[in-house]
Design a protein around this motif. Structure first.
Motif, PDB file in Angstrom:
ATOM      1  N   CYS A   1       4.622   2.228  -5.612  1.00 59.20           N
ATOM      2  CA  CYS A   1       6.127   1.983  -5.635  1.00 59.20           C
ATOM      3  C   CYS A   1       6.104   1.731  -4.040  1.00 59.20           C
ATOM      4  O   CYS A   1       6.626   2.146  -2.949  1.00 59.20           O
ATOM      5  CB  CYS A   1       6.423   3.750  -4.927  1.00 59.20           C
ATOM      6  N   SER A   2       5.960   0.068  -4.164  1.00 63.57           N
ATOM      7  CA  SER A   2       5.482  -0.978  -2.741  1.00 63.57           C
ATOM      8  C   SER A   2       7.171  -0.864  -2.386  1.00 63.57           C
ATOM      9  O   SER A   2       8.472  -0.376  -2.920  1.00 63.57           O
ATOM     10  CB  SER A   2       5.624  -2.057  -2.859  1.00 63.57           C
TER      11      SER A   2
ATOM     12  N   SER B   1      -9.495   2.615   6.337  1.00 62.50           N
ATOM     13  CA  SER B   1     -10.108   2.842   5.463  1.00 62.50           C
ATOM     14  C   SER B   1     -10.162   1.105   5.380  1.00 62.50           C
ATOM     15  O   SER B   1     -10.616   0.310   4.260  1.00 62.50           O
ATOM     16  CB  SER B   1      -8.849   3.406   3.939  1.00 62.50           C
ATOM     17  N   ALA B   2      -9.441   0.931   5.544  1.00 63.83           N
ATOM     18  CA  ALA B   2      -8.942  -0.882   5.281  1.00 63.83           C
ATOM     19  C   ALA B   2      -9.698  -1.550   6.643  1.00 63.83           C
ATOM     20  O   ALA B   2      -9.532  -3.207   6.796  1.00 63.83           O
ATOM     21  CB  ALA B   2      -7.717  -1.738   5.267  1.00 63.83           C
ATOM     22  N   GLY B   3     -10.894  -1.124   7.352  1.00 60.32           N
ATOM     23  CA  GLY B   3     -11.318  -1.728   7.752  1.00 60.32           C
ATOM     24  C   GLY B   3     -11.149  -1.633   9.378  1.00 60.32           C
ATOM     25  O   GLY B   3     -11.545  -2.730  10.554  1.00 60.32           O
ATOM     26  N   GLY B   4      -9.844  -0.713   9.897  1.00 59.83           N
ATOM     27  CA  GLY B   4      -9.029  -0.962  11.171  1.00 59.83           C
ATOM     28  C   GLY B   4      -7.579  -1.967  12.032  1.00 59.83           C
ATOM     29  O   GLY B   4      -7.438  -1.701  12.591  1.00 59.83           O
ATOM     30  N   GLU B   5      -7.439  -2.902  10.596  1.00 55.92           N
ATOM     31  CA  GLU B   5      -6.213  -3.209  10.473  1.00 55.92           C
ATOM     32  C   GLU B   5      -5.536  -3.129   9.343  1.00 55.92           C
ATOM     33  O   GLU B   5      -6.108  -4.207   8.361  1.00 55.92           O
ATOM     34  CB  GLU B   5      -6.181  -4.378  11.734  1.00 55.92           C
ATOM     35  N   LEU B   6      -4.371  -3.899   9.052  1.00 62.05           N
ATOM     36  CA  LEU B   6      -3.230  -3.949   8.188  1.00 62.05           C
ATOM     37  C   LEU B   6      -1.792  -4.660   8.199  1.00 62.05           C
ATOM     38  O   LEU B   6      -1.915  -4.187   9.942  1.00 62.05           O
ATOM     39  CB  LEU B   6      -2.624  -3.318   7.532  1.00 62.05           C
ATOM     40  N   ARG B   7      -1.717  -5.365   8.120  1.00 60.08           N
ATOM     41  CA  ARG B   7       0.042  -5.799   8.329  1.00 60.08           C
ATOM     42  C   ARG B   7       0.670  -4.512   8.100  1.00 60.08           C
ATOM     43  O   ARG B   7       0.242  -3.803   6.753  1.00 60.08           O
ATOM     44  CB  ARG B   7       0.370  -7.165   6.854  1.00 60.08           C
ATOM     45  N   MET B   8       1.444  -4.694   8.491  1.00 60.59           N
ATOM     46  CA  MET B   8       2.392  -3.471   8.224  1.00 60.59           C
ATOM     47  C   MET B   8       3.275  -3.632   7.025  1.00 60.59           C
ATOM     48  O   MET B   8       3.234  -2.193   6.807  1.00 60.59           O
ATOM     49  CB  MET B   8       3.556  -3.789   9.983  1.00 60.59           C
ATOM     50  N   THR B   9       3.399  -4.516   6.339  1.00 58.37           N
ATOM     51  CA  THR B   9       3.824  -4.348   4.694  1.00 58.37           C
ATOM     52  C   THR B   9       2.827  -4.015   4.436  1.00 58.37           C
ATOM     53  O   THR B   9       2.903  -2.969   3.363  1.00 58.37           O
ATOM     54  CB  THR B   9       3.976  -5.356   4.563  1.00 58.37           C
ATOM     55  N   GLU B  10       1.592  -3.907   3.998  1.00 63.47           N
ATOM     56  CA  GLU B  10      -0.060  -3.584   3.657  1.00 63.47           C
ATOM     57  C   GLU B  10       0.467  -2.088   3.007  1.00 63.47           C
ATOM     58  O   GLU B  10      -0.052  -1.149   3.416  1.00 63.47           O
ATOM     59  CB  GLU B  10      -0.270  -3.940   3.635  1.00 63.47           C
ATOM     60  N   LEU B  11       0.639  -1.776   5.189  1.00 65.42           N
ATOM     61  CA  LEU B  11       0.251  -0.608   5.454  1.00 65.42           C
ATOM     62  C   LEU B  11       1.117   0.125   5.132  1.00 65.42           C
ATOM     63  O   LEU B  11       1.095   2.135   4.604  1.00 65.42           O
ATOM     64  CB  LEU B  11       0.689  -0.662   7.382  1.00 65.42           C
ATOM     65  N   ALA B  12       2.429  -0.267   5.589  1.00 61.95           N
ATOM     66  CA  ALA B  12       4.028   1.053   4.365  1.00 61.95           C
ATOM     67  C   ALA B  12       3.648   0.928   3.011  1.00 61.95           C
ATOM     68  O   ALA B  12       4.643   2.154   2.765  1.00 61.95           O
ATOM     69  CB  ALA B  12       4.982  -0.026   5.201  1.00 61.95           C
ATOM     70  N   ALA B  13       3.069   0.057   2.164  1.00 59.71           N
ATOM     71  CA  ALA B  13       3.017   0.454   0.755  1.00 59.71           C
ATOM     72  C   ALA B  13       1.743   1.136   1.128  1.00 59.71           C
ATOM     73  O   ALA B  13       2.205   2.349   0.235  1.00 59.71           O
ATOM     74  CB  ALA B  13       2.488  -0.625   0.135  1.00 59.71           C
ATOM     75  N   ARG B  14       0.843   1.081   1.064  1.00 59.09           N
ATOM     76  CA  ARG B  14      -0.079   1.995   1.126  1.00 59.09           C
ATOM     77  C   ARG B  14      -0.079   3.773   1.639  1.00 59.09           C
ATOM     78  O   ARG B  14      -0.348   4.839   1.000  1.00 59.09           O
ATOM     79  CB  ARG B  14      -1.433   2.131   2.164  1.00 59.09           C
ATOM     80  N   ALA B  15       0.896   3.445   2.066  1.00 62.14           N
ATOM     81  CA  ALA B  15       0.960   5.598   3.495  1.00 62.14           C
ATOM     82  C   ALA B  15       2.051   6.010   2.504  1.00 62.14           C
ATOM     83  O   ALA B  15       3.251   6.428   2.037  1.00 62.14           O
ATOM     84  CB  ALA B  15       1.716   5.078   5.124  1.00 62.14           C
TER      85      ALA B  15
ATOM     86  N   ILE C   1       5.580   5.290   2.434  1.00 59.73           N
ATOM     87  CA  ILE C   1       6.919   5.125   3.178  1.00 59.73           C
ATOM     88  C   ILE C   1       7.918   3.525   3.485  1.00 59.73           C
ATOM     89  O   ILE C   1       6.785   2.412   3.512  1.00 59.73           O
ATOM     90  CB  ILE C   1       6.983   6.155   4.502  1.00 59.73           C
ATOM     91  N   SER C   2       8.992   4.199   3.819  1.00 60.19           N
ATOM     92  CA  SER C   2       9.616   2.841   3.538  1.00 60.19           C
ATOM     93  C   SER C   2       8.939   2.106   5.218  1.00 60.19           C
ATOM     94  O   SER C   2       8.649   2.510   5.911  1.00 60.19           O
ATOM     95  CB  SER C   2      11.343   3.064   4.027  1.00 60.19           C
ATOM     96  N   ARG C   3       9.207   0.525   5.337  1.00 59.25           N
ATOM     97  CA  ARG C   3       9.164  -0.087   6.023  1.00 59.25           C
ATOM     98  C   ARG C   3       9.216   0.650   7.853  1.00 59.25           C
ATOM     99  O   ARG C   3       8.949   0.899   8.632  1.00 59.25           O
ATOM    100  CB  ARG C   3       9.739  -1.265   5.929  1.00 59.25           C
ATOM    101  N   SER C   4      11.240   0.602   7.754  1.00 61.18           N
ATOM    102  CA  SER C   4      11.487   1.295   8.607  1.00 61.18           C
ATOM    103  C   SER C   4      11.099   2.209   8.864  1.00 61.18           C
ATOM    104  O   SER C   4      11.335   2.469  10.517  1.00 61.18           O
ATOM    105  CB  SER C   4      13.039   1.269   8.410  1.00 61.18           C
TER     106      SER C   4
END
Length: 168
Positions: free
Chosen positions: A165-166, A69-83, A85-88
């Protein structure tokens, strides 16, 4: 106080009194319980159906779908926020998906502080294989159960209560 020490304690009554203090006349409580039950049961069914039919966990599908949905890649922090779940938790999930060849990781900055996660060709293929199964489940279990007016009302109503809920 342990309940076992006081068998005469009315635990259900206690809960009702505590809830009533915050939700006068239990306003909205039935809607809240229905939302929780619908979410829990739909997610369990979507998870089990996707895993049974494709072998992919729903959370893994979500990571692949968020990246797509983001065009194929995301920063890990953004991916965690969108999904959501926690960063860890995301770090462990992404590490497993890297091992499976579905995503790759790369340093985002020259100083190596940020991490970018991207879909691999295998990840795109896996997403193409699993997305129709997931979409069919959404259609059958959710969309087909409601008419267009109910869907619009639900979208509007739930849109009002979405909170940030980032996770850090």
């Amino acid at each position: 106080m342990q309940i076992d020490d006081h068998p005469e304690t009315d635990v259900a009554g206690l809960l009702d009194r505590l809830v009533a203090a915050e939700l006068p006349e239990r306003r909205g409580l039935d809607a809240w319980v229905s939302l929780l039950q619908a979410h829990a049961t739909l997610m369990r069914k979507l998870e089990s159906d996707l895993e049974r039919e494709t072998g992919l966990a729903l959370a893994d599908f979500d990571v692949l779908a968020q990246l797509a949905s983001a065009g194929g890649e995301l920063r890990m922090t953004e991916l965690a926020a969108r999904a959501l779940i926690s960063r860890s938790g995301m770090t462990r999930r992404v590490a497993r998906l890297v091992d499976e060849g579905l995503v790759h990781r790369a340093d985002a900055d020259a100083d190596g502080r940020g991490v970018v996660v991207g879909l691999t060709d295998a990840g795109v293929s896996r997403l193409a294989e699993t997305a129709p199964v997931h979409a069919r489940g959404i259609s059958k279990l959710f969309v087909e159960q409601l008419d267009d007016q109910e869907l619009a009302i639900l979208e509007r109503a739930l849109g009002k209560v979405i909170v940030d809920c980032s996770f850090g």
